[in-house]
Write a protein that holds these residues in place. Sequence first.
Motif, PDB file in Angstrom:
ATOM      1  N   GLY A   1      -9.985 -19.669  17.899  1.00  0.00           N
ATOM      2  CA  GLY A   1     -11.331 -19.304  18.306  1.00  0.00           C
ATOM      3  C   GLY A   1     -11.497 -17.836  18.629  1.00  0.00           C
ATOM      4  O   GLY A   1     -12.200 -17.464  19.578  1.00  0.00           O
ATOM      5  N   LEU A   2     -10.852 -16.968  17.873  1.00  0.00           N
ATOM      6  CA  LEU A   2     -10.918 -15.532  18.125  1.00  0.00           C
ATOM      7  C   LEU A   2     -12.314 -14.987  17.813  1.00  0.00           C
ATOM      8  O   LEU A   2     -12.988 -15.478  16.900  1.00  0.00           O
ATOM      9  CB  LEU A   2      -9.875 -14.796  17.282  1.00  0.00           C
ATOM     10  CG  LEU A   2      -8.413 -15.109  17.579  1.00  0.00           C
ATOM     11  CD1 LEU A   2      -7.520 -14.374  16.594  1.00  0.00           C
ATOM     12  CD2 LEU A   2      -8.044 -14.731  19.008  1.00  0.00           C
TER      13      LEU A   2
ATOM     14  N   TYR B   1      -5.708 -29.015  15.977  1.00  0.00           N
ATOM     15  CA  TYR B   1      -5.925 -28.606  14.594  1.00  0.00           C
ATOM     16  C   TYR B   1      -4.796 -29.105  13.698  1.00  0.00           C
ATOM     17  O   TYR B   1      -5.036 -29.600  12.583  1.00  0.00           O
ATOM     18  CB  TYR B   1      -6.023 -27.082  14.517  1.00  0.00           C
ATOM     19  CG  TYR B   1      -6.230 -26.556  13.113  1.00  0.00           C
ATOM     20  CD1 TYR B   1      -7.503 -26.396  12.580  1.00  0.00           C
ATOM     21  CD2 TYR B   1      -5.134 -26.214  12.300  1.00  0.00           C
ATOM     22  CE1 TYR B   1      -7.699 -25.906  11.299  1.00  0.00           C
ATOM     23  CE2 TYR B   1      -5.313 -25.730  11.021  1.00  0.00           C
ATOM     24  CZ  TYR B   1      -6.595 -25.578  10.522  1.00  0.00           C
ATOM     25  OH  TYR B   1      -6.773 -25.113   9.240  1.00  0.00           O
ATOM     26  N   VAL B   2      -3.555 -28.974  14.157  1.00  0.00           N
ATOM     27  CA  VAL B   2      -2.397 -29.402  13.362  1.00  0.00           C
ATOM     28  C   VAL B   2      -2.447 -30.899  13.091  1.00  0.00           C
ATOM     29  O   VAL B   2      -2.169 -31.357  11.977  1.00  0.00           O
ATOM     30  CB  VAL B   2      -1.082 -29.015  14.069  1.00  0.00           C
ATOM     31  CG1 VAL B   2       0.108 -29.673  13.387  1.00  0.00           C
ATOM     32  CG2 VAL B   2      -0.906 -27.507  14.065  1.00  0.00           C
ATOM     33  N   GLN B   3      -2.802 -31.691  14.090  1.00  0.00           N
ATOM     34  CA  GLN B   3      -2.896 -33.143  13.909  1.00  0.00           C
ATOM     35  C   GLN B   3      -4.001 -33.496  12.911  1.00  0.00           C
ATOM     36  O   GLN B   3      -3.838 -34.391  12.069  1.00  0.00           O
ATOM     37  CB  GLN B   3      -3.149 -33.809  15.257  1.00  0.00           C
ATOM     38  CG  GLN B   3      -1.968 -33.724  16.217  1.00  0.00           C
ATOM     39  CD  GLN B   3      -2.285 -34.265  17.589  1.00  0.00           C
ATOM     40  OE1 GLN B   3      -3.318 -34.893  17.806  1.00  0.00           O
ATOM     41  NE2 GLN B   3      -1.399 -34.003  18.553  1.00  0.00           N
TER      42      GLN B   3
ATOM     43  N   GLU C   1       4.825 -25.594  14.520  1.00  0.00           N
ATOM     44  CA  GLU C   1       4.602 -26.695  15.471  1.00  0.00           C
ATOM     45  C   GLU C   1       5.274 -27.955  14.934  1.00  0.00           C
ATOM     46  O   GLU C   1       4.648 -29.003  14.792  1.00  0.00           O
ATOM     47  CB  GLU C   1       3.090 -26.928  15.652  1.00  0.00           C
ATOM     48  CG  GLU C   1       2.295 -25.700  16.026  1.00  0.00           C
ATOM     49  CD  GLU C   1       2.548 -25.246  17.454  1.00  0.00           C
ATOM     50  OE1 GLU C   1       2.985 -26.088  18.269  1.00  0.00           O
ATOM     51  OE2 GLU C   1       2.294 -24.063  17.758  1.00  0.00           O
ATOM     52  N   LEU C   2       6.571 -27.846  14.633  1.00  0.00           N
ATOM     53  CA  LEU C   2       7.271 -28.937  13.944  1.00  0.00           C
ATOM     54  C   LEU C   2       7.433 -30.196  14.790  1.00  0.00           C
ATOM     55  O   LEU C   2       7.805 -31.243  14.264  1.00  0.00           O
ATOM     56  CB  LEU C   2       8.652 -28.450  13.472  1.00  0.00           C
ATOM     57  CG  LEU C   2       8.644 -27.344  12.406  1.00  0.00           C
ATOM     58  CD1 LEU C   2      10.061 -27.060  11.938  1.00  0.00           C
ATOM     59  CD2 LEU C   2       7.747 -27.716  11.235  1.00  0.00           C
TER      60      LEU C   2
ATOM     61  N   GLU D   1      -5.274 -22.404  24.147  1.00  0.00           N
ATOM     62  CA  GLU D   1      -4.936 -22.114  22.754  1.00  0.00           C
ATOM     63  C   GLU D   1      -3.924 -23.112  22.216  1.00  0.00           C
ATOM     64  O   GLU D   1      -4.051 -23.582  21.074  1.00  0.00           O
ATOM     65  CB  GLU D   1      -4.375 -20.694  22.639  1.00  0.00           C
ATOM     66  CG  GLU D   1      -5.417 -19.598  22.843  1.00  0.00           C
ATOM     67  CD  GLU D   1      -4.801 -18.222  22.869  1.00  0.00           C
ATOM     68  OE1 GLU D   1      -5.539 -17.242  22.635  1.00  0.00           O
ATOM     69  OE2 GLU D   1      -3.584 -18.110  23.118  1.00  0.00           O
ATOM     70  N   ALA D   2      -2.928 -23.452  23.034  1.00  0.00           N
ATOM     71  CA  ALA D   2      -1.917 -24.431  22.608  1.00  0.00           C
ATOM     72  C   ALA D   2      -2.559 -25.779  22.318  1.00  0.00           C
ATOM     73  O   ALA D   2      -2.222 -26.436  21.322  1.00  0.00           O
ATOM     74  CB  ALA D   2      -0.842 -24.569  23.683  1.00  0.00           C
TER      75      ALA D   2
END
Length: 406
Positions: A203-204, A175-177, A43-44, A168-169
């Motif tokens: 969240g699987l 989460y990345v932030q 997720e660059l 999900e995206a």
Amino acid sequence: MNKGEGKMKQRLGIIDGIRGFSLIGILMANMLIFQYGIWGMNELEHFKLFVGDEAANIWVKVFVEGSFMPIFMFLFGYSMIKMKEKLEENGGKVKRHFARRFFLLIVLGLLHSTFVWEGDILFSYGCLGLLMMIFLNRKKKTIFIWAVTLLILTSFIGFGNMMETPEEAESINSYVQKANLIYADGSYSEIKDFRNSGEDPLGLPPGAYFFIILLTPFMLCPLFLLGMYAAKMRWFTQPKEERKLYVCWASILVPIGLLLKSIPYLLPNTVWAGVAEILGAPLLAIGYIFAFALLYAKGVNPVFLKLFENVGRLSMTNYLLQSIICTTIFYGYGFGLFGQIGVINGILLAIAIYGIQVITSHFYLKVWKVGPFEKLMRIGTYLKWSGNTKKKAKPVPDYPQVKEQI
């Protein structure tokens, strides 16, 4: 030195050299995780990038990512057979020694992933090593069939790559932030707690993770098994005589591996992209092994090859040091450069760190014969402070007694 001893030293040299060569690729691939996190590396767009970084990222994914760690796996399997032969020669208990070694790897892996870095491989190696023990006494043909079958079957896991749902995206982006802020500015305890929180962006359900855990060994086994097969075939023991073998497989597998790994970027919408990428990574890894071995067959300057061998002899120590150095550079409790330097600069940094390890390994081995973590593994495996297996005593000939003549 007799001819047999010379061949043995040559074999050890080439295996150490390949292992040392793999560490530069492992560091380049891991640099993306050090810089952006396991989820952020894909997720660059959330990070600061420079001119050429997108192209450099594709280069890493095609030429490096997923194709150097398998070299380590291959050599792990290769070394298992050689260690088994040595133990049997010295009268040691094979399974007992391997069990101790793999449990120690599991412990080191847990410590590494908990207190240093999330991208640990030692834990997986320890678990897989216990599983691979069932193949130690199998025939060469059996091992090869299992390796090829599992390699083909597991490649189809990537069939029809599933697209992320909008939910999900959004969860991954959030989460990345969050990870970006914590890794860049957090204290050691904050980063450690976040890393070990078990937070899942997707969240699987628990059943999905059980399936993943169950499936993972079968995805990683093929390279271990191929390494075992190569050891049983006595490959990489006589580079000069095996030159045609190296040329043949390197010339076939390197182009095929690169082509398969390029398909997701050349034909991104094809349903076979996932299969091609998953199958291409190990094929390229094996191609790299034969290509590097060819340097020994061609008689490249021994001094140059010795540099790789030195790094390979200290492979575990160098691998763990890479984690310590890079987390210090990128995490908040160090220099806090997480997500700041870009992909190209990350590649250059990896080369610089590896260069330092080449130099330090060279001078370290002038004083000591074994690295600190390698020594720890030997002590735990053989339960001897010397870190060496007990040699089997040679039987004393039973000569007939002769009465002394008076």
